[in-house]
Design a protein around this motif. Structure first.
Motif, PDB file in Angstrom:
ATOM      1  N   ASN A 245       0.676  -1.482  -0.221  1.00  0.00           N
ATOM      2  CA  ASN A 245      -0.388   0.095  -0.344  1.00  0.00           C
ATOM      3  C   ASN A 245       0.904   1.171  -0.287  1.00  0.00           C
ATOM      4  O   ASN A 245       0.099   1.973  -0.883  1.00  0.00           O
ATOM      5  CB  ASN A 245      -0.782  -0.071   1.098  1.00  0.00           C
ATOM      6  CG  ASN A 245      -2.076  -0.982   1.077  1.00  0.00           C
ATOM      7  OD1 ASN A 245      -2.753  -0.958  -0.446  1.00  0.00           O
ATOM      8  ND2 ASN A 245      -2.841  -1.512   1.759  1.00  0.00           N
ATOM      9  N   GLU A 246       1.874   0.761   0.498  1.00  0.00           N
ATOM     10  CA  GLU A 246       3.174   2.219   0.355  1.00  0.00           C
ATOM     11  C   GLU A 246       3.945   2.559  -0.741  1.00  0.00           C
ATOM     12  O   GLU A 246       3.187   3.978  -1.240  1.00  0.00           O
ATOM     13  CB  GLU A 246       4.361   1.781   1.365  1.00  0.00           C
ATOM     14  CG  GLU A 246       3.604   1.724   3.236  1.00  0.00           C
ATOM     15  CD  GLU A 246       2.804   3.053   3.532  1.00  0.00           C
ATOM     16  OE1 GLU A 246       2.880   4.532   3.578  1.00  0.00           O
ATOM     17  OE2 GLU A 246       2.962   3.158   5.009  1.00  0.00           O
ATOM     18  N   ILE A 247       3.948   0.992  -0.973  1.00  0.00           N
ATOM     19  CA  ILE A 247       4.747   1.143  -2.953  1.00  0.00           C
ATOM     20  C   ILE A 247       3.446   1.927  -3.285  1.00  0.00           C
ATOM     21  O   ILE A 247       3.387   3.381  -4.501  1.00  0.00           O
ATOM     22  CB  ILE A 247       4.260   0.004  -3.294  1.00  0.00           C
ATOM     23  CG1 ILE A 247       5.859  -0.535  -2.186  1.00  0.00           C
ATOM     24  CG2 ILE A 247       5.597  -0.103  -4.559  1.00  0.00           C
ATOM     25  CD1 ILE A 247       6.699  -1.648  -3.126  1.00  0.00           C
ATOM     26  N   ALA A 248       1.856   1.847  -3.235  1.00  0.00           N
ATOM     27  CA  ALA A 248       0.856   2.427  -4.359  1.00  0.00           C
ATOM     28  C   ALA A 248       0.274   4.030  -4.129  1.00  0.00           C
ATOM     29  O   ALA A 248       1.010   4.488  -5.089  1.00  0.00           O
ATOM     30  CB  ALA A 248      -0.480   1.752  -4.384  1.00  0.00           C
ATOM     31  N   GLU A 249       0.944   4.148  -2.638  1.00  0.00           N
ATOM     32  CA  GLU A 249       0.555   5.749  -2.797  1.00  0.00           C
ATOM     33  C   GLU A 249       1.882   6.342  -3.577  1.00  0.00           C
ATOM     34  O   GLU A 249       1.398   7.902  -3.786  1.00  0.00           O
ATOM     35  CB  GLU A 249       0.625   6.075  -0.939  1.00  0.00           C
ATOM     36  CG  GLU A 249      -0.505   5.094  -0.623  1.00  0.00           C
ATOM     37  CD  GLU A 249      -0.751   5.620   0.843  1.00  0.00           C
ATOM     38  OE1 GLU A 249       0.530   6.238   1.012  1.00  0.00           O
ATOM     39  OE2 GLU A 249      -1.390   4.787   1.838  1.00  0.00           O
ATOM     40  N   CYS A 250       3.285   5.996  -3.012  1.00  0.00           N
ATOM     41  CA  CYS A 250       4.483   6.106  -4.092  1.00  0.00           C
ATOM     42  C   CYS A 250       4.259   6.766  -5.410  1.00  0.00           C
ATOM     43  O   CYS A 250       4.407   7.622  -5.490  1.00  0.00           O
ATOM     44  CB  CYS A 250       5.678   5.617  -2.888  1.00  0.00           C
ATOM     45  SG  CYS A 250       6.969   6.444  -4.063  1.00  0.00           S
ATOM     46  N   LEU A 251       3.693   5.439  -5.631  1.00  0.00           N
ATOM     47  CA  LEU A 251       3.126   5.440  -7.001  1.00  0.00           C
ATOM     48  C   LEU A 251       2.776   6.498  -7.780  1.00  0.00           C
ATOM     49  O   LEU A 251       2.881   6.750  -8.344  1.00  0.00           O
ATOM     50  CB  LEU A 251       3.249   4.038  -7.472  1.00  0.00           C
ATOM     51  CG  LEU A 251       2.995   4.385  -8.944  1.00  0.00           C
ATOM     52  CD1 LEU A 251       4.194   4.043  -9.741  1.00  0.00           C
ATOM     53  CD2 LEU A 251       2.457   2.398  -9.661  1.00  0.00           C
ATOM     54  N   THR A 252       1.547   6.659  -6.578  1.00  0.00           N
ATOM     55  CA  THR A 252       0.199   7.893  -7.272  1.00  0.00           C
ATOM     56  C   THR A 252       0.861   8.854  -7.453  1.00  0.00           C
ATOM     57  O   THR A 252       0.490   9.675  -8.351  1.00  0.00           O
ATOM     58  CB  THR A 252      -0.100   7.808  -6.003  1.00  0.00           C
ATOM     59  OG1 THR A 252      -1.374   6.679  -6.150  1.00  0.00           O
ATOM     60  CG2 THR A 252      -1.164   8.581  -6.729  1.00  0.00           C
ATOM     61  N   VAL A 253       1.935   9.450  -6.771  1.00  0.00           N
ATOM     62  CA  VAL A 253       2.705  10.830  -6.195  1.00  0.00           C
ATOM     63  C   VAL A 253       3.510  10.270  -7.498  1.00  0.00           C
ATOM     64  O   VAL A 253       4.059  11.627  -8.502  1.00  0.00           O
ATOM     65  CB  VAL A 253       3.164  10.246  -5.120  1.00  0.00           C
ATOM     66  CG1 VAL A 253       4.520  12.166  -5.385  1.00  0.00           C
ATOM     67  CG2 VAL A 253       2.496  11.294  -4.085  1.00  0.00           C
ATOM     68  N   VAL A 254       4.895   9.613  -7.365  1.00  0.00           N
ATOM     69  CA  VAL A 254       5.044   9.691  -9.309  1.00  0.00           C
ATOM     70  C   VAL A 254       4.765   9.545 -10.480  1.00  0.00           C
ATOM     71  O   VAL A 254       5.035  10.649 -10.691  1.00  0.00           O
ATOM     72  CB  VAL A 254       6.438   8.511  -9.154  1.00  0.00           C
ATOM     73  CG1 VAL A 254       6.994   7.982 -10.404  1.00  0.00           C
ATOM     74  CG2 VAL A 254       6.952   7.616  -8.012  1.00  0.00           C
ATOM     75  N   SER A 255       2.921   9.414 -10.270  1.00  0.00           N
ATOM     76  CA  SER A 255       2.436   9.741 -12.070  1.00  0.00           C
ATOM     77  C   SER A 255       2.467  10.721 -11.814  1.00  0.00           C
ATOM     78  O   SER A 255       2.507  11.021 -13.016  1.00  0.00           O
ATOM     79  CB  SER A 255       1.122   8.773 -11.949  1.00  0.00           C
ATOM     80  OG  SER A 255       1.220   7.265 -11.505  1.00  0.00           O
TER      81      SER A 255
END
Length: 394
Positions: free
Chosen positions: A233-243
């Protein structure tokens, strides 16, 4: 898009853009690791000889976009790809439908140990789809016990520990730590890192993840790996910002940003072609010594083949000049040194057998002589001085 839909790539060959990375220590020198650094107060990583306090860091603003869709590509191992596809494509189909995204994995290539997952959809849905992918991989793919032959599949950072994360407190939590290998262009890697690494540091602090930006580009491309490690879930949140960062810095006409396509690297492709040159040599042996050199049930000649890693073929023929029966030992190998070694050992043993034969004849009063062994050596200097023959066992 089908489960094995191919992924296109640009073919421009402009020189790569400047590679912006962050300094690191005690890690693989090939890649660059950005470690969480407190923005104020006492730094846990501060050297005792340096100042123990830092000034408040400049506030970092991460852009946000209103665009609906983003496309990301991720590097997978063959086992990860197989798990995500599932039986008859059922798993990837479920992920696609549950998250309303376009998701596909490129077709496998011969001699290639990696594949690419491509996911397109809204920023939020793509991040959710990646969480589902991580769950499938965790449930179906064991952690590798040895390094991958394709180095980009190996983790670029040290083995995670509980001290690396705020929300990973036990060994059980540590088992849930995973990584994604996000493929980004060199220029986009720079955007994610930010000036003096300020953006990548903020990403790690805000989302409790570790991030690595590789220095090396993927083969035949201008793309690199951004590895994000942490809880799913933390990876997903980080990926959202990277997007958001990716879309805000997107290049409309990415000339020179040649994309990576899985394929065997040049050295791997040429593996079957290396050392195709064959070296040969031969030793002609009078018939009376052939059996001795071959040994009981071929034991001696087989030992010579194994020791020198060569092929040795034996052909019988009649010498027209002397009207004698002889055998030609033909030696074939990939390396000249091995062929020379086999020739030398055959000649030494042949000459030793000749001396033994003459000694036996002398003891029995016989005065028989036999012809010297004929040799046909492929290179100068291969001939062996037989004045003091030495039997070399093989």
């Amino acid at each position: 898009m089908s489960e094995t839909g191919s992924i296109s790539s640009a073919t421009q060959s402009n020189p790569p853009l400047k590679d912006t990375t962050i300094e690191s220590t005690n890690l693989d020198s090939v890649d660059t690791v950005a470690s969480p650094v407190p923005t104020q107060g006492i730094s846990a990583d501060t050297n005792t000889d340096a100042a123990t306090t830092t000034a408040p860091a400049e506030e970092v603003t991460i852009p946000k976009v209103t665009e609906a869709n983003v496309e990301h590509r991720f590097l997978l191992s063959l086992r990860e790809a197989a798990a995500l596809i599932g039986k008859k494509g059922a798993t990837i189909k479920r992920i696609r439908e549950d998250n309303d995204v376009k998701i596909a994995i490129n077709a496998s290539s011969p001699l290639c140990t990696d594949r690419i997952l491509q996911c397109n959809g809204s920023i939020e849905n793509v991040s959710k789809a990646i969480v589902d992918c991580l769950k499938v991989i965790k449930e179906n793919v064991n952690k590798p016990t040895k390094p991958f032959s394709f180095s980009f599949l190996n983790s670029l950072m040290s083995k995670p520990t509980t001290s690396d994360f705020k929300n990973v407190k036990t060994d059980e939590d540590l088992e849930n730590v995973q990584s994604i290998r996000l493929i980004l262009s060199t220029s986009m890697i720079g955007a994610v890192i930010g000036k003096n690494g300020n953006i990548i540091k903020k990403l790690m602090e805000d989302h409790d993840v570790r991030i690595v930006a590789s220095k090396r580009q993927l083969p035949d491309s201008f793309e690199r790996i951004l590895e994000i490690q942490g809880l799913a879930n933390e990876i997903a949140e980080c990926l959202t910002v990277v997007s958001h960062i990716v879309l805000a810095n997107r290049v409309i006409d990415p000339k020179g940003e040649r994309r990576y396509v899985p394929h065997a690297e040049k050295h791997a492709r040429n593996n079957n072609n290396t050392n195709t040159k064959k070296y040969t040599g031969s030793v002609v042996v009078p018939e009376k010594y052939v059996g001795t050199l071959i040994g009981v049930k071929g034991s001696r000649i087989n030992n010579l083949r194994s020791f020198t890693n060569t092929e040795i073929n034996i052909v019988n023929f009649k010498d027209e000049a002397t009207n004698e029966n002889k055998s030609r030992f033909t030696i074939v190998g990939k390396y000249e040194k091995n062929v020379k070694t086999a020739e030398s050992m055959l000649i030494r043993n042949l000459e030793a057998e000749r001396v033994k034969s003459k000694n036996r004849e002398a003891r029995t009063g016989g005065k028989k002589s036999d012809n010297q062994a004929d040799t046909n050596v492929s290179k100068k200097g291969d001939a062996v001085n037989a004045s003091t023959p030495i039997a070399v066992e093989f």
